[in-house]
Each structure stands twice: as C-alpha cells, then as structure tokens.
Motif scaffolding. Structure first.
Motif, mmCIF file in Angstrom:
data_model
loop_
_atom_site.group_PDB
_atom_site.id
_atom_site.type_symbol
_atom_site.label_atom_id
_atom_site.label_comp_id
_atom_site.label_asym_id
_atom_site.label_seq_id
_atom_site.Cartn_x
_atom_site.Cartn_y
_atom_site.Cartn_z
ATOM 1 N N ASP A 128 1.186 -1.311 -0.058
ATOM 2 C CA ASP A 128 0.126 -0.042 0.015
ATOM 3 C C ASP A 128 0.884 1.392 0.018
ATOM 4 O O ASP A 128 0.445 2.168 -0.762
ATOM 5 N N VAL A 129 2.038 1.042 0.795
ATOM 6 C CA VAL A 129 2.728 2.485 0.944
ATOM 7 C C VAL A 129 3.580 2.492 -0.700
ATOM 8 O O VAL A 129 3.692 3.707 -1.136
ATOM 9 N N LYS A 130 3.911 1.588 -1.111
ATOM 10 C CA LYS A 130 4.647 1.547 -2.306
ATOM 11 C C LYS A 130 3.561 1.963 -3.616
ATOM 12 O O LYS A 130 4.174 2.691 -4.514
ATOM 13 N N ARG A 131 2.546 1.596 -3.530
ATOM 14 C CA ARG A 131 1.389 1.977 -4.464
ATOM 15 C C ARG A 131 1.184 3.448 -4.457
ATOM 16 O O ARG A 131 1.168 4.209 -5.297
ATOM 17 N N ALA A 132 1.012 3.863 -2.944
ATOM 18 C CA ALA A 132 0.975 5.371 -3.000
ATOM 19 C C ALA A 132 1.998 6.117 -3.436
ATOM 20 O O ALA A 132 1.976 7.196 -4.049
ATOM 21 N N ARG A 133 3.258 5.590 -3.019
ATOM 22 C CA ARG A 133 4.475 6.134 -3.495
ATOM 23 C C ARG A 133 4.695 6.381 -4.880
ATOM 24 O O ARG A 133 4.979 7.416 -5.655
ATOM 25 N N ALA A 134 4.347 5.193 -5.767
ATOM 26 C CA ALA A 134 4.189 5.372 -7.070
ATOM 27 C C ALA A 134 3.121 6.351 -7.724
ATOM 28 O O ALA A 134 3.531 6.957 -8.927
ATOM 29 N N ASP A 135 2.030 6.630 -6.849
ATOM 30 C CA ASP A 135 0.975 7.619 -7.529
ATOM 31 C C ASP A 135 1.842 8.574 -7.397
ATOM 32 O O ASP A 135 1.345 9.850 -8.312
ATOM 33 N N ILE A 136 2.490 9.157 -6.365
ATOM 34 C CA ILE A 136 3.107 10.382 -6.302
ATOM 35 C C ILE A 136 4.081 10.697 -7.499
ATOM 36 O O ILE A 136 3.992 11.657 -8.097
ATOM 37 N N MET A 137 4.861 9.854 -7.656
ATOM 38 C CA MET A 137 5.637 9.647 -8.762
ATOM 39 C C MET A 137 5.151 9.971 -10.153
ATOM 40 O O MET A 137 5.624 10.768 -11.020
ATOM 41 N N ALA A 138 3.878 9.396 -10.455
ATOM 42 C CA ALA A 138 3.404 9.620 -11.698
ATOM 43 C C ALA A 138 2.806 11.106 -11.840
ATOM 44 O O ALA A 138 2.841 11.699 -12.812
ATOM 45 N N SER A 139 2.402 11.610 -10.823
ATOM 46 C CA SER A 139 1.874 13.214 -10.566
ATOM 47 C C SER A 139 3.133 13.998 -11.015
ATOM 48 O O SER A 139 2.770 14.934 -11.596
ATOM 49 N N LEU A 140 4.147 13.681 -10.379
ATOM 50 C CA LEU A 140 5.445 14.583 -10.554
ATOM 51 C C LEU A 140 5.734 14.519 -11.912
ATOM 52 O O LEU A 140 6.329 15.575 -12.425
ATOM 53 N N LYS A 141 5.661 13.263 -12.416
ATOM 54 C CA LYS A 141 6.179 13.140 -13.844
ATOM 55 C C LYS A 141 5.211 13.867 -14.911
ATOM 56 O O LYS A 141 5.559 14.666 -15.571
ATOM 57 N N LYS A 142 3.803 13.856 -14.646
ATOM 58 C CA LYS A 142 2.854 14.742 -15.314
ATOM 59 C C LYS A 142 3.023 16.221 -15.187
ATOM 60 O O LYS A 142 2.966 16.847 -16.141
ATOM 61 N N ARG A 143 3.413 16.567 -13.862
ATOM 62 C CA ARG A 143 3.337 18.135 -13.635
ATOM 63 C C ARG A 143 4.758 18.355 -14.322
ATOM 64 O O ARG A 143 4.892 19.625 -15.035
ATOM 65 N N LEU A 144 5.930 17.552 -14.447
ATOM 66 C CA LEU A 144 6.996 17.869 -15.326
ATOM 67 C C LEU A 144 6.771 17.990 -16.716
ATOM 68 O O LEU A 144 7.073 19.032 -17.311
ATOM 69 N N ASP A 145 5.869 16.997 -17.188
ATOM 70 C CA ASP A 145 5.364 17.201 -18.522
ATOM 71 C C ASP A 145 4.865 18.503 -18.976
ATOM 72 O O ASP A 145 5.005 19.229 -20.005
ATOM 73 N N LEU A 146 3.978 18.845 -18.089
ATOM 74 C CA LEU A 146 3.190 20.217 -18.464
ATOM 75 C C LEU A 146 3.936 21.434 -18.271
ATOM 76 O O LEU A 146 3.835 22.458 -19.112
ATOM 77 N N ALA A 147 4.858 21.418 -17.420
ATOM 78 C CA ALA A 147 5.900 22.523 -17.292
ATOM 79 C C ALA A 147 6.734 22.669 -18.510
ATOM 80 O O ALA A 147 6.934 23.737 -18.898
ATOM 81 N N GLY A 148 7.150 21.422 -19.087
ATOM 82 C CA GLY A 148 7.918 21.492 -20.054
ATOM 83 C C GLY A 148 7.156 22.150 -21.207
ATOM 84 O O GLY A 148 7.537 22.807 -22.303
ATOM 85 N N ARG A 149 5.749 21.685 -21.612
ATOM 86 C CA ARG A 149 5.109 22.330 -22.512
ATOM 87 C C ARG A 149 4.864 23.907 -22.459
ATOM 88 O O ARG A 149 4.803 24.626 -23.328
ATOM 89 N N LEU A 150 4.832 24.184 -21.041
ATOM 90 C CA LEU A 150 4.793 25.549 -20.633
ATOM 91 C C LEU A 150 5.953 26.699 -21.324
ATOM 92 O O LEU A 150 5.885 27.641 -21.886
ATOM 93 N N VAL A 151 7.075 25.685 -20.927
ATOM 94 C CA VAL A 151 8.284 26.410 -21.629
ATOM 95 C C VAL A 151 8.297 26.592 -23.166
ATOM 96 O O VAL A 151 8.819 27.499 -23.610
ATOM 97 N N ASP A 152 7.745 25.477 -23.700
ATOM 98 C CA ASP A 152 7.786 25.728 -25.066
ATOM 99 C C ASP A 152 7.016 26.646 -25.922
ATOM 100 O O ASP A 152 7.229 27.362 -26.667
#
Length: 220
Positions: free
Chosen positions: A28-52
């Motif tokens: 359960d802890v590892k799954r919740a941690r993976a969810d955070i990683m997924a959101s951080l990656k999505k946030r990074l992608d969106l920020a990259g599009r903003l830069v573009d």
C-alpha cells in the motif's frame, strides 16, 4: 513428537499470516509512492509544455533547464525535477505578467489550469501516502511482529516530509523481496528438524533404557 510437529505447523501459519499483512501494508505504501511519482512526472511534462509556448516571447533560454520525465528513474530525480519545475513556474508567472498576450494565450491558460489540478492531486496523494505509512508503521511496531519485522525485510517506512528549507523529501522505501523470507524459513526448518532429531534420539534412549530394565528383570 506429534505435539512438536503440531506446534511447528501452528507457528508457521501464524508467521505466514503476519508476513502477508506486512507485505500487504508495505505494498500500500509503495503503491501510494508510485502515485506520487506519476503525478510528479505529469507535472514535469506540463511545465515543459509551458516552456515550449514561451519560445515566441524570446525568454525561453532564460528558463531553468528541465529533465524529461523519461529520465526520472528514481525518486531523487523526481524530487530534483520537482524543485526545478517550481522555479520554472515562477519564471513563467513573471513572464506572463510582462507579456499580457502570453497570459491570455488559450494554451497557456489550459496548461496552468491542468497544473493547478495536478497540485491538488499531489496534495491528496501526499496525504494518502502518509496515511499508508502511518498504518504500516503502526502495524509493524506492534507485538509480536516488531520482534522480527526488520529481520525479514520490513523496515520502517519514511513519511513524505518538508525540511527546514521548505524542500519536500520522499526517501526510498523497499520491503522484503522473498529472499529474506526464504532464509528465515530455512533457518526455522533446520531448527525444527534439529528439535525433531533431538527428540527422536531422546525417545530412542528412553526406550533403550526401558528395554534394558525389562531384560534385567527377566534375568532375575
């Protein structure tokens, strides 16, 4: 001997039940941690599009360089990228204040809206992660599992925290991969086998003594 075997089987069932609970709460802890990683990656992608979309405003070269989400192979990379995203968002906000056309851009507004949603999602996932950690650690630290949890690969899980500088930290978390369990069960099996053998020898010795006594009485 039968009683000893019965007790061994009961102990193994009891141990397996506790191990499975530790494994489930740890997952359960590892799954919740993976969810955070997924959101951080999505946030990074969106920020990259903003830069573009800032390229037409001649300011993109001044922006903090972002690492692509594909290169975020560890939580350390993710946290470093998250801090860079914060810098980029501050730079974009300053640029939007200087260029009203950018602020009015439909793509810019859409990306900012999505980033706002991601921030809300991250907050919920942080809370969910810490709740899972609290549940896991509470069970792990309870008797009797606290006596052997670490020895079979279940260490205390770290909370998602914020340090004195305001930087977020999410340390790595791993649990038993099965190897420690196999080693522990092997030790328990060897010990049980040794006890059975010892009991068998004692029984044979006792039978021999009884038989010897009976033969002695027969001669008399």
């Amino acid at each position: 001997m039968e009683l000893l075997l019965f007790i061994t089987v009961v102990l193994l069932i009891w141990f397996a039940k506790i191990y499975n609970q530790l494994q489930r709460f740890g997952n359960d802890v590892k799954r919740a941690r993976a969810d955070i990683m997924a959101s951080l990656k999505k946030r990074l992608d969106l920020a990259g599009r903003l830069v573009d979309i800032t390229q037409s405003y001649g300011e993109h070269e001044k922006f903090t360089q972002l690492t692509t989400a594909e290169n975020m192979s560890s939580i350390t990379d993710a946290m470093v990228a998250a801090r860079k995203v914060d810098q980029v968002l501050n730079q974009v906000s300053s640029l939007a204040m200087a260029y009203p056309d950018l602020k009015a851009n439909a793509t810019y507004q859409q990306l900012m809206s999505q980033l706002h949603d991601i921030e809300s999602d991250l907050q919920k996932r942080r809370e969910g992660y810490n709740a899972s950690v609290s549940h896991y650690n509470a069970y792990r630290s309870s008797l009797p599992q606290t006596l052997f949890a670490s020895s079979v690969g279940f260490h205390e899980a770290p909370f998602y925290s914020v340090d004195e500088a305001g930087l977020e930290a999410l340390p790595d978390f791993k649990t038993d991969d099965g190897q420690m369990l196999k080693a522990t069960l092997q030790k328990m099996g060897d010990k049980a086998s040794g006890l059975v053998n010892q009991a068998g020898k004692q029984l044979n010795t006792a039978l021999a003594e009884v038989k010897g006594g009976q033969e002695g009485q027969g001669r008399q």
